[in-house]
Design a protein around this motif. Structure first.
Motif, PDB file in Angstrom:
ATOM      1  N   ASN A   1      25.314  46.392  41.529  1.00 37.36           N
ATOM      2  CA  ASN A   1      26.698  46.629  41.159  1.00 37.36           C
ATOM      3  C   ASN A   1      26.816  47.605  40.002  1.00 37.36           C
ATOM      4  O   ASN A   1      27.832  47.649  39.316  1.00 37.36           O
ATOM      5  N   GLY A   2      25.766  48.365  39.731  1.00 40.41           N
ATOM      6  CA  GLY A   2      25.836  49.363  38.690  1.00 40.41           C
ATOM      7  C   GLY A   2      26.948  50.364  38.963  1.00 40.41           C
ATOM      8  O   GLY A   2      27.239  50.707  40.104  1.00 40.41           O
ATOM      9  N   GLY A   3      27.554  50.847  37.913  1.00 41.79           N
ATOM     10  CA  GLY A   3      28.660  51.767  38.058  1.00 41.79           C
ATOM     11  C   GLY A   3      29.989  51.089  38.281  1.00 41.79           C
ATOM     12  O   GLY A   3      31.021  51.749  38.347  1.00 41.79           O
ATOM     13  N   GLN A   4      30.009  49.773  38.410  1.00 47.88           N
ATOM     14  CA  GLN A   4      31.241  49.023  38.629  1.00 47.88           C
ATOM     15  C   GLN A   4      31.808  48.655  37.264  1.00 47.88           C
ATOM     16  O   GLN A   4      31.474  47.614  36.700  1.00 47.88           O
ATOM     17  N   ALA A   5      32.658  49.519  36.735  1.00 40.68           N
ATOM     18  CA  ALA A   5      33.160  49.358  35.372  1.00 40.68           C
ATOM     19  C   ALA A   5      33.886  48.041  35.184  1.00 40.68           C
ATOM     20  O   ALA A   5      33.786  47.398  34.138  1.00 40.68           O
ATOM     21  N   ILE A   6      34.651  47.639  36.191  1.00 36.88           N
ATOM     22  CA  ILE A   6      35.360  46.359  36.177  1.00 36.88           C
ATOM     23  C   ILE A   6      35.104  45.680  37.507  1.00 36.88           C
ATOM     24  O   ILE A   6      35.226  46.295  38.567  1.00 36.88           O
ATOM     25  N   THR A   7      34.754  44.392  37.463  1.00 33.93           N
ATOM     26  CA  THR A   7      34.619  43.585  38.672  1.00 33.93           C
ATOM     27  C   THR A   7      35.631  42.448  38.604  1.00 33.93           C
ATOM     28  O   THR A   7      35.633  41.667  37.657  1.00 33.93           O
ATOM     29  N   LEU A   8      36.502  42.367  39.594  1.00 36.18           N
ATOM     30  CA  LEU A   8      37.521  41.322  39.659  1.00 36.18           C
ATOM     31  C   LEU A   8      37.141  40.272  40.684  1.00 36.18           C
ATOM     32  O   LEU A   8      36.635  40.601  41.762  1.00 36.18           O
ATOM     33  N   ALA A   9      37.389  39.016  40.357  1.00 38.46           N
ATOM     34  CA  ALA A   9      37.274  37.903  41.292  1.00 38.46           C
ATOM     35  C   ALA A   9      38.669  37.316  41.515  1.00 38.46           C
ATOM     36  O   ALA A   9      39.664  37.851  41.007  1.00 38.46           O
ATOM     37  N   ASP A  10      38.772  36.209  42.239  1.00 37.17           N
ATOM     38  CA  ASP A  10      40.057  35.603  42.594  1.00 37.17           C
ATOM     39  C   ASP A  10      41.019  35.561  41.406  1.00 37.17           C
ATOM     40  O   ASP A  10      40.636  35.212  40.290  1.00 37.17           O
ATOM     41  N   TYR A  11      42.288  35.897  41.668  1.00 37.60           N
ATOM     42  CA  TYR A  11      43.352  35.939  40.662  1.00 37.60           C
ATOM     43  C   TYR A  11      43.055  36.931  39.548  1.00 37.60           C
ATOM     44  O   TYR A  11      43.604  36.818  38.446  1.00 37.60           O
ATOM     45  N   GLY A  12      42.243  37.934  39.834  1.00 35.41           N
ATOM     46  CA  GLY A  12      41.928  38.944  38.838  1.00 35.41           C
ATOM     47  C   GLY A  12      42.948  40.060  38.820  1.00 35.41           C
ATOM     48  O   GLY A  12      43.582  40.379  39.832  1.00 35.41           O
ATOM     49  N   ARG A  13      43.088  40.678  37.645  1.00 37.40           N
ATOM     50  CA  ARG A  13      44.034  41.780  37.485  1.00 37.40           C
ATOM     51  C   ARG A  13      43.397  42.873  36.634  1.00 37.40           C
ATOM     52  O   ARG A  13      42.807  42.586  35.598  1.00 37.40           O
ATOM     53  N   ALA A  14      43.563  44.117  37.071  1.00 31.49           N
ATOM     54  CA  ALA A  14      43.215  45.282  36.264  1.00 31.49           C
ATOM     55  C   ALA A  14      44.484  46.099  36.129  1.00 31.49           C
ATOM     56  O   ALA A  14      45.009  46.618  37.127  1.00 31.49           O
ATOM     57  N   ILE A  15      44.996  46.229  34.912  1.00 28.08           N
ATOM     58  CA  ILE A  15      46.313  46.803  34.685  1.00 28.08           C
ATOM     59  C   ILE A  15      46.220  47.916  33.643  1.00 28.08           C
ATOM     60  O   ILE A  15      45.812  47.690  32.500  1.00 28.08           O
ATOM     61  N   GLY A  16      46.588  49.121  34.035  1.00 29.04           N
ATOM     62  CA  GLY A  16      46.761  50.195  33.074  1.00 29.04           C
ATOM     63  C   GLY A  16      45.508  50.635  32.351  1.00 29.04           C
ATOM     64  O   GLY A  16      45.584  51.089  31.206  1.00 29.04           O
ATOM     65  N   ASN A  17      44.346  50.529  32.988  1.00 27.24           N
ATOM     66  CA  ASN A  17      43.105  50.987  32.368  1.00 27.24           C
ATOM     67  C   ASN A  17      42.791  52.421  32.759  1.00 27.24           C
ATOM     68  O   ASN A  17      43.205  52.907  33.809  1.00 27.24           O
ATOM     69  N   TRP A  18      41.979  53.083  31.920  1.00 32.13           N
ATOM     70  CA  TRP A  18      41.376  54.377  32.244  1.00 32.13           C
ATOM     71  C   TRP A  18      39.923  54.104  32.576  1.00 32.13           C
ATOM     72  O   TRP A  18      39.198  53.547  31.756  1.00 32.13           O
TER      73      TRP A  18
END
Length: 417
Positions: free
Chosen positions: A154-171
């Motif tokens: 999973n290298g290069g995966q800056a953010i990893t989300l699981a159930d009910y995960g949120r990524a909001i407004g990131n660069w």
């Protein structure tokens, strides 16, 4: 950016606000916005991390590192990271109980209003899930996040989300990354990926297994089930070398693959993208939508890569086949409406370049209505000439294919003006 022209509104909840669901409305000179629901709870705490903090987690004495703040979080907590506090790797592994209880109650890690914070570097992946049982219900907001270009898996995966995960407004960026993963990876149900900017993700001339966004599902040894409910919206993906902008797929043996369902991909902008812009791949079931997206110069190919389609919309939705799906089945829908495209394809692979690629089981219901396709680069509307039997639509049906505008290319015979 120049395409979406969005703004960020930050608001504070008064201590007199009643508990429960409350409406939020934005009032401007142009009027009042539609109401959004915001749930005010009596649980959870607000905590802080800052440069030179004293370690108590309060505003006056914040934690002195992002990791210390993450380690102290419980369900319902919010960690505000103040200006200039950075970290190479933020690992989720200390509080393993995060995977238990009500995972719909979020744990939020965000920058303080007006603050800037960087997580990860080009050689260190930002937000990592260190142990199984962690990472559920996490929200990451307004960070500058990097993925590691050196790591495998999973290298290069800056953010990893699981159930009910949120990524909001990131660069988010992962220059040079070339693993079997994505700049942002997500699995599970009830996922929200909203308003992120992703650029310089992937390696020029890299392989085809690394993607800008990789939306997938579990692969395990148990009984297969359906992971459902993913919203991918208002993101800005530009100048990325990774294969495919939004890659939605889960069909890799020999482990049991969950089906992944109900993807709402809307109001994204994808510019200068290697490989397909939006991919509804194998394993995708349920009702899926690509609505109001703007795609410009997609399906490009920088040097040689080991993937075979260079389109705006690649539709291959089916139940998982490796191994064959044994769970219950229901109709699969893919709806493409209100999108704007300006050129898809590459001279480095002309036979695989076009607006659409179709390859799915015949029972998939496809709707293509009200789009504007400007294809002035010499590549066709449809890559494959297979008609029916899982290929492109076999005949006109204005209830499903109509109202599209085609510029610079002959419309397919199944479309109705």
């Amino acid at each position: 950016n120049a395409y979406q022209q969005m703004g960020c509104v930050i608001f504070q909840v008064a201590d007199t606000t009643p508990l429960g669901a409350q409406p939020i409305m934005l009032t401007t000179a142009g009027g009042v916005s539609p109401a959004l629901s915001f749930t005010v709870t009596a649980t959870g705490a607000i905590k802080y991390a800052a440069v030179g903090g004293g370690g108590a987690g309060t505003y006056a004495s914040p934690y002195n590192s992002i990791q210390a703040g993450i380690d102290a979080l419980e369900r319902g907590d919010v960690l505000y990271v103040r200006d200039g506090l950075n970290i190479g790797v933020a690992m989720l592994g200390v509080n393993s109980h995060w995977g238990h209880g009500d995972i719909s109650i979020p744990i939020t890690v965000t920058t303080y209003p007006g603050a800037t914070s960087q997580v990860g570097t080009p050689t260190q992946t930002g937000f990592q899930i260190l142990r199984s049982g962690t990472g559920y219900g996490m929200t990451y907001a307004k960070f500058k996040v990097y993925g590691d270009h050196l790591a495998g898996g999973n290298g290069g995966q800056a953010i990893t989300l699981a159930d009910y995960g949120r990524a909001i407004g990131n660069w988010i960026s992962a220059p040079g990354a070339n693993a079997a993963s994505g700049g942002l990876g997500a699995f599970g149900s009830n996922l929200f990926i909203l308003g992120n900017e992703m650029t310089q993700v992937g390696a020029a001339g890299g392989g085809g297994l690394y993607h800008v966004m990789y939306i997938y599902g579990r692969r395990h040894s148990g009984t297969a089930y359906v992971e459902s409910g993913r919203e991918i919206a208002w993101n800005y993906l530009h100048d990325n070398y990774a294969n495919r902008g939004i890659n939605i797929w889960n069909d890799q043996g020999p482990a049991v693959n969950n089906a992944i369902a109900n993807h709402n991909v809307h109001d994204n902008v994808i510019v200068n993208q290697d490989g397909d812009a939006i991919y509804f791949g194998q394993g995708v079931v349920g009702a899926n939508f690509a609505t109001n997206n703007t795609l410009i110069n997609v399906g490009t190919k920088v040097a040689l890569k080991d993937f075979a389609s260079f389109t705006a919309f690649d539709i291959r939705a089916t139940y998982p086949s490796v191994p064959a799906w044994t769970g219950p089945k229901s109709p699969i829908y893919v709806t493409i409406t209100g999108n704007v495209l300006k050129n898809a394809g590459t001279v480095l692979s002309p036979s695989a370049s076009g607006v659409f690629w179709f390859s799915q089981t015949p029972d998939v219901v496809i709707v293509i209505k009200g789009n504007r396709f400007e294809q002035t680069n010499g590549f066709p509307a449809v890559v494959t000439d297979t008609v029916g039997s899982g290929g492109q639509p076999s005949a006109p049906d204005p209830t499903r294919y109509s109202g599209n505008t085609w510029i610079g290319v002959t419309a397919p015979l199944w479309d109705t003006p």
